[in-house]
Every structure is written in C-alpha cells, then in structure tokens.
Design a protein around this motif. Structure first.
Motif, PDB file in Angstrom:
ATOM      1  N   ASN A 213      25.256  -7.167 -36.673  1.00 47.58           N
ATOM      2  CA  ASN A 213      24.578  -7.443 -37.937  1.00 47.58           C
ATOM      3  C   ASN A 213      24.963  -8.787 -38.526  1.00 47.58           C
ATOM      4  O   ASN A 213      24.320  -9.272 -39.455  1.00 47.58           O
ATOM      5  CB  ASN A 213      24.876  -6.324 -38.941  1.00 47.58           C
ATOM      6  CG  ASN A 213      24.213  -5.022 -38.534  1.00 47.58           C
ATOM      7  OD1 ASN A 213      23.029  -4.980 -38.214  1.00 47.58           O
ATOM      8  ND2 ASN A 213      24.994  -3.938 -38.504  1.00 47.58           N
TER       9      ASN A 213
ATOM     10  N   GLY B  50      17.513  -9.382 -37.502  1.00 46.27           N
ATOM     11  CA  GLY B  50      18.410  -8.246 -37.321  1.00 46.27           C
ATOM     12  C   GLY B  50      19.187  -8.283 -36.026  1.00 46.27           C
ATOM     13  O   GLY B  50      18.953  -9.104 -35.131  1.00 46.27           O
ATOM     14  N   GLY B  51      20.125  -7.342 -35.936  1.00 47.03           N
ATOM     15  CA  GLY B  51      21.041  -7.293 -34.810  1.00 47.03           C
ATOM     16  C   GLY B  51      20.386  -7.056 -33.478  1.00 47.03           C
ATOM     17  O   GLY B  51      20.877  -7.529 -32.445  1.00 47.03           O
TER      18      GLY B  51
END
Length: 473
Positions: free
Chosen positions: A169, A160-161
C-alpha cells in the motif's frame, strides 16, 4: 621421553582447534513488522518505552515488536532473515529500483537492533533473555508498493497495491532485512529480473486454460518483474567458508482471480532459487552479473515462501500431463538437504484450538506439527510455508519452530509463559491479532567445516614440528 611443543606448534594447534567444525543456526521469521502507513514502523522502533502519551493501538504495536525481539533472542540464530519489515532508505520510508550496496542497513533495522534486540526481555515465569547483538546487517530494496504504471489487476484503474511491481500500500511495505553474527562479504540482488526472462516460465508459457498471456498486455509482460519483493544472495563467511544465504518472500498464491496470477508467480519465484543453485546461466542480477551458483557452493535457502507441499492454494497438481508443486521444486531437489524437517507442538495444538473460526485444518493432509503459520481456520487453515533449507553438502544438526502449545486453553494469554509470545488465533485486542505474528520463527542448525586442504596443511605442519621436537629430545 617427554618433549615440549614450540610456540609455533602451539599456535598451529590453536589454529587447528579454531578450524574444527562449527555449528551455525540459520533462521527465518516473518515477524509482521510491517505497518499500515509509511513511517509507522520507524516511529514505533524509535520509542521502545511507548512514551509520549501514545494511543493503545501504538502501544500494542510497540509491544508486538518487543515480543518479536524476545522470540528472536530465544531462537538465538547466528544468521537471521526477518520478513515483513518495512523498508526505509536512510530513514525515509520508500522503495526504488536502486540496489542497496554491501553493508547497507535501513534505519529501521538499526533501531530494532539498538532498542529491541539489544535489550533483555522475559519474566520470572518463562525466564529472562539477554540482548543479542548482530554485528552485520543488510537491508535490500524491494518491489513492494513500487508503482508499475500499469493496471496489473485489470480493474480499469492504475492505483493501489495491486498495480505495484509487488503488492504494497506504500513504497517499502512488506520488505525484509537480514541480521548476521558473521561477516557479510558480498550481496547479489535480483529485484529487477524480468519474469519473462525465465525460460519456461508460467507467464508466457502458461499451461492452464486461464492463460496469463491473455490476462496481461504485451507491454505489461515486457515490464513485469519476477520477484514480488526481492531475491537476495547474502554471502556470509563462516569458518573460512562462504555460505550463500538465499533470501526471498514470494507472493501469497491468493488474492487474485481464476487466472491465478499470484499462484503462478509464487511458483516461479520459488523456481528461481532451484535454478540459481543449479547454476542456471540465464539469471542476471541488479549488479550486472550473470549466472547462478558454482557447483559445490554451500547455501541455505530461507524465507516465507507462501507454499505448503500438500495443502493450501499454491500452484500444484497435474496440468496437461505435467506435475507441478511450487515448494516441491526445493523440497524434492537433490541439491538440498531435507533430511530433517522442523516441528513444534504448537502446530498440532493450534489445529484444534477453541479459538479457531473454521474447520479447514481437519481436511488437511500435512502433518500439523510441521506447520509454521496460524492462518484463518475457515480458509486456508494452518500451513507449512516458512523454510530454512541447507544445501546437500551441509550437515543438519537440529531444527525447530518456535511454536509452543497452549498450556491452558481456559486461561488468557497473560500468564507469562512462552505461549504468550505467540498466542491464540485472532485476538482482536492485539496489533495484527497476535502477540507477535501469524508466522512462527523457524531455524536449522548446520555444521560448517573448513576445506580439506586446511586440515591437511595443519596436520602436515603439526607432524613435522612434532617430529623435530622428538629428534631434539
């Protein structure tokens, strides 16, 4: 007795006229030209007429890009930074640690120029705009969405980011690009500069009880980069002068925990430019060069810095007897000209607008006419976070924020006036809840004059020619 100037004298006079002071508009706009998935921005910008049976969501995104372009045309900056512009490498949405060279323009930046900035906009109510052409562009690489290989948010998973070198993202989300009417003569990027290499940083010298040196592992500290996107010195040549356009987009000081990792990183991302303009020797760039600016260099710092001097969540206050103020590192800096603060009526109007979903603005200390972002009114409220800050050796001629007030709070944002380009808070019928962005375009006009030596040589030459002409007469 009259005398005629020779062709050489006339040429010198023309040169002297060209060498006079020139007023140049620098601007920043967090335009929210980021998209939810890789490639969406490219497809939107390649389809300005929204043809091919696109969905209403896609049509809204394309219209948003048109509104952004119209705002840019109305501001008509000579040098423009666009924050939150998804990065692509020759048409491939991505991000990497490879610095892009002088003159690199992403396909997205080119499409936005060709299909949106070059086309006129507006209507009979607010007036029509003409296309604006930027002969020079530069799109830097970005840390956003670039996998770090570490569990940086300590949630037990590497994904994930939040675990990227900068939140995103997908690779390249939330990048930025620069447009200029003046020649870009050099670039320096600092994408890979390590946070720990800043002396006295808040990563390894965290003064708070929730210490970042305890939050991050030694291996993570050795790998963490300072810039959440990139810090880039884009040097433009104006009137024979080199002006350093210092561009960045520090991380929001939120979306973290009690350790305040984003707030502390935001503080040090802002501090980087304060050290750079002071000529700090510890700095190194992606091109292998070291050091900051030379003494007396002309510069303009620009971008969404996600820090308000008085309100909001940026790192400020007294810790262990020491004063901190993230954006104060620039606003209180003697090397920076802050004699004029951009304002707009829209900020004051938005503070009490019926569309608000909370009362955070009522507790703010700052002047709402200086706000540049229309955030959630439950928290943090509207803030001043976007800045254009010239060096002290540049004279400010004017400044502003593109944020008109709502002329009729009972009317929908479809009357055709300028307010329709910025709109009310959180209109869920629009892409990103706004006609354009939650941030507003900010600009400052500065005077760029030639070096004194240029004037001296021209005046001396004119004096000699005039004297010779009089003798001949």
């Amino acid at each position: 007795m009259k005398f005629a100037l020779t062709p050489i004298a006339l040429a010198l006079l023309a040169t002297a006229g060209a060498a006079q002071a020139e007023t140049v508009r620098f601007a920043t706009f967090n335009a929210s030209l980021n998209r939810d998935a890789a490639g969406q921005l490219l497809s939107d910008l390649a389809n300005p007429l929204a043809t091919g049976g696109v969905t209403q969501t896609v049509a809204n995104r394309i219209q948003q890009a048109h509104n952004v372009a119209e705002i840019a045309q109305r501001v008509n900056a000579d040098v423009l930074l666009v924050n939150e512009f998804d990065f692509d490498l020759n048409g491939t949405p991505t991000a990497s640690s490879v610095a892009t060279g002088l003159g690199y323009s992403s396909n997205g930046a080119k499409l936005f120029q060709d299909n949106f900035l070059s086309a006129g906009h507006g209507n009979a109510v607010r007036g029509l705009t003409s296309g604006i052409d930027y002969a020079y562009r530069y799109t830097p690489n970005t840390n956003t969405g670039l996998a770090s290989g570490f569990d940086l948010n300590n949630n037990g998973a590497i994904s994930g980011g939040d675990d990227a070198f900068g939140f995103g993202n997908f690779g390249g989300q939330f990048g930025f690009t620069i447009y200029s009417k003046y020649e870009i003569v050099s670039v320096r990027s600092f994408q890979t500069f390590l946070w720990k290499d800043m002396p006295g940083n808040l990563l390894t010298n965290d003064p708070t009880a929730s210490n970042l040196a305890d939050f991050y592992s030694p291996a993570e500290i050795d790998a963490l980069r300072l810039s959440s996107k990139n810090h880039v010195d884009v040097t433009v040549r104006i009137n024979g002068q080199d002006v350093h356009f210092l561009t960045a987009h520090p991380t929001p000081p939120t979306f973290d925990g009690p350790e305040d990792r984003n707030g502390k990183r935001n503080h040090d991302e802002i501090r980087f430019w304060a050290d750079y303009v002071a000529g700090a020797g510890y700095i190194y760039d992606d091109q292998g060069n070291t050091g900051g600016l030379e003494a007396g260099a002309k510069f303009v710092i620009a971008g969404d810095y996600n820090a308000d001097p008085l309100d909001g969540d940026s790192f400020k206050g007294t810790v262990n007897g020491q004063q901190y103020n993230a954006i104060g590192q620039l606003l209180d800096n003697p090397l920076i000209n802050t004699s004029v603060t951009p304002t707009a009526p829209g900020g004051a109007d938005a503070a009490t607008h019926p569309s608000n979903n909370g009362n955070a603005n009522q507790s703010h200390v700052g002047d709402p006419t200086r706000d540049t972002a229309d955030f959630s009114d439950s928290a943090p409220g509207n803030l001043r976070v976007d800045y254009v800050l010239p060096s002290a050796n540049l004279q400010i001629e004017g400044a502003g924020i593109f944020w008109p007030a709502d002329p009729d709070r009972n009317a929908p944002n479809t009357t055709g006036d300028e307010y329709d380009l910025v709109g009310n808070f959180r209109d869920r019928n629009l892409y990103a809840n706004y006609p354009s962005s939650d941030h507003k375009a900010v600009w400052v006009d500065v005077t760029v004059v030639p070096e004194p030596e240029t004037y001296a040589m021209l005046l001396a030459g004119l004096g000699l020619i005039a004297a010779a002409s009089r003798r001949r007469s």
